[in-house]
Design a protein around this motif. Sequence first.
Motif, PDB file in Angstrom:
ATOM      1  N   GLY A  75       0.824  -1.193   0.000  1.00  0.00           N
ATOM      2  CA  GLY A  75       0.000   0.000   0.000  1.00  0.00           C
ATOM      3  C   GLY A  75       0.860   1.245   0.000  1.00  0.00           C
ATOM      4  N   ARG A  76       1.306   1.650   1.196  1.00  0.00           N
ATOM      5  CA  ARG A  76       2.026   2.921   1.324  1.00  0.00           C
ATOM      6  C   ARG A  76       3.372   2.918   0.602  1.00  0.00           C
ATOM      7  N   PHE A  77       4.171   1.862   0.792  1.00  0.00           N
ATOM      8  CA  PHE A  77       5.503   1.834   0.179  1.00  0.00           C
ATOM      9  C   PHE A  77       5.390   1.747  -1.346  1.00  0.00           C
ATOM     10  N   ALA A  78       4.473   0.934  -1.835  1.00  0.00           N
ATOM     11  CA  ALA A  78       4.286   0.835  -3.279  1.00  0.00           C
ATOM     12  C   ALA A  78       3.835   2.168  -3.865  1.00  0.00           C
ATOM     13  N   ARG A  79       2.985   2.879  -3.139  1.00  0.00           N
ATOM     14  CA  ARG A  79       2.545   4.182  -3.630  1.00  0.00           C
ATOM     15  C   ARG A  79       3.712   5.166  -3.670  1.00  0.00           C
ATOM     16  N   TYR A  80       4.630   5.029  -2.726  1.00  0.00           N
ATOM     17  CA  TYR A  80       5.849   5.842  -2.755  1.00  0.00           C
ATOM     18  C   TYR A  80       6.608   5.623  -4.057  1.00  0.00           C
ATOM     19  N   VAL A 266      16.307  20.433  -3.410  1.00  0.00           N
ATOM     20  CA  VAL A 266      16.144  19.226  -2.607  1.00  0.00           C
ATOM     21  C   VAL A 266      14.717  19.208  -2.059  1.00  0.00           C
ATOM     22  N   HIS A 267      14.038  18.068  -2.247  1.00  0.00           N
ATOM     23  CA  HIS A 267      12.635  17.959  -1.849  1.00  0.00           C
ATOM     24  C   HIS A 267      12.393  16.681  -1.052  1.00  0.00           C
ATOM     25  N   THR A 268      11.398  16.713  -0.201  1.00  0.00           N
ATOM     26  CA  THR A 268      10.906  15.484   0.413  1.00  0.00           C
ATOM     27  C   THR A 268       9.895  14.849  -0.538  1.00  0.00           C
ATOM     28  N   PRO A 269       9.685  13.543  -0.450  1.00  0.00           N
ATOM     29  CA  PRO A 269       8.608  12.936  -1.240  1.00  0.00           C
ATOM     30  C   PRO A 269       7.247  13.547  -0.919  1.00  0.00           C
ATOM     31  N   PHE A 270       7.077  13.970   0.342  1.00  0.00           N
ATOM     32  CA  PHE A 270       5.788  14.508   0.763  1.00  0.00           C
ATOM     33  C   PHE A 270       5.459  15.812   0.043  1.00  0.00           C
ATOM     34  N   ARG A 274       1.727  16.242  -1.837  1.00  0.00           N
ATOM     35  CA  ARG A 274       0.825  17.389  -1.727  1.00  0.00           C
ATOM     36  C   ARG A 274       0.575  18.022  -3.098  1.00  0.00           C
ATOM     37  N   ARG A 275       1.588  18.028  -3.945  1.00  0.00           N
ATOM     38  CA  ARG A 275       1.429  18.624  -5.273  1.00  0.00           C
ATOM     39  C   ARG A 275       0.476  17.814  -6.138  1.00  0.00           C
ATOM     40  N   HIS A 276       0.602  16.485  -6.078  1.00  0.00           N
ATOM     41  CA  HIS A 276      -0.208  15.628  -6.943  1.00  0.00           C
ATOM     42  C   HIS A 276      -1.485  15.116  -6.282  1.00  0.00           C
ATOM     43  N   GLY A 277      -1.590  15.305  -4.976  1.00  0.00           N
ATOM     44  CA  GLY A 277      -2.786  14.854  -4.283  1.00  0.00           C
ATOM     45  C   GLY A 277      -2.842  13.356  -4.059  1.00  0.00           C
ATOM     46  N   ARG A 278      -1.719  12.666  -4.257  1.00  0.00           N
ATOM     47  CA  ARG A 278      -1.636  11.213  -4.075  1.00  0.00           C
ATOM     48  C   ARG A 278      -0.235  10.859  -3.626  1.00  0.00           C
TER      49      ARG A 278
END
Length: 301
Positions: A75-80, A266-270, A274-278
């Motif tokens: 779920g979460r890791f795959a979405r990452y 440099v960016h966080t995945p988060f 927030r940008r893509h809404g997913r």
Amino acid sequence: MVDAARRGTGTEGVKGGVGITALLVAAARAIETDRHDSLARDDYAEHFVRAAPASAAWPVRLHEVPEGDLNPLWGRFARYFGLRTKVLDDFLLRSAHAGAHQVVLLGAGLDTRAFRLDWPPGCVVFEIDREGVLAFKHDVLDGLATTRKAARVPVPTDLRADWVGALTGAGFDASAPSVWLAEGLLFYLPAAAETYLIDTVDRLSPGGSALAFEVKLEKDLLAYRDSPIYTSTKHQIGIDLLSLFDGGPRPDSAGRLTGKGWSTSVHTPFDFTRRHGRGPLPEQNDALAGNRWVFANRPRT
């Protein structure tokens, strides 16, 4: 191309260690492709997963995952991984459309961007990875209906060997702008190897070149050993990521590039969630908290 003599190595290149993590990413991309709100599509990914005994029983559709999105791994890791694929796809295409027509995938794994992205005319995709990994990829892709959207040049070599010689021998032109990608690679390299790679990319990159890579900032990876992402990956599919990551202090590669005249961010995945809404958002004991995605561009002179 990897010739026939190099094929037929079966699944040796993805049986264990870092090689099997390529199958993990492929499974995540397959699940992402199946989602109704998919961020990135990779219609080849599930075929890699099914072709390797180590991963043949893994899910490639979200409905095959117990708990669905609540499963920490699928779920979460795959979405990452799905989010990461989308963000890096976009960066590579922007760079190519800006004139960086040589694309170099460092530790390419089971990447299929040469087939699935709409590259501008004249692009060449160099895929650097170990011979066994590329041979496995060839074996699978040869059995599918594939259409390349860019010239594709596999470079079968270990990044611990003379990969620069292998790359230039495969036709890479160090005088032309390139876009480089180290996706999910630097975690596994000692600090000195990471610094050598960054310095080498700098040396081979004229103005107009670009680079994207992923790093971890944690000073102590073991502080997150009980994170659901790590524990579920180990318990569900037998991959102990913490045993594969290099545990030594990490260099400041983004700062090093800035000092060499590159423009870096440099960016966080988060940020991109927030940008893509997913995608994943921060949580307690989060193994993703220290992950950073770095984007660098060398200005034209």
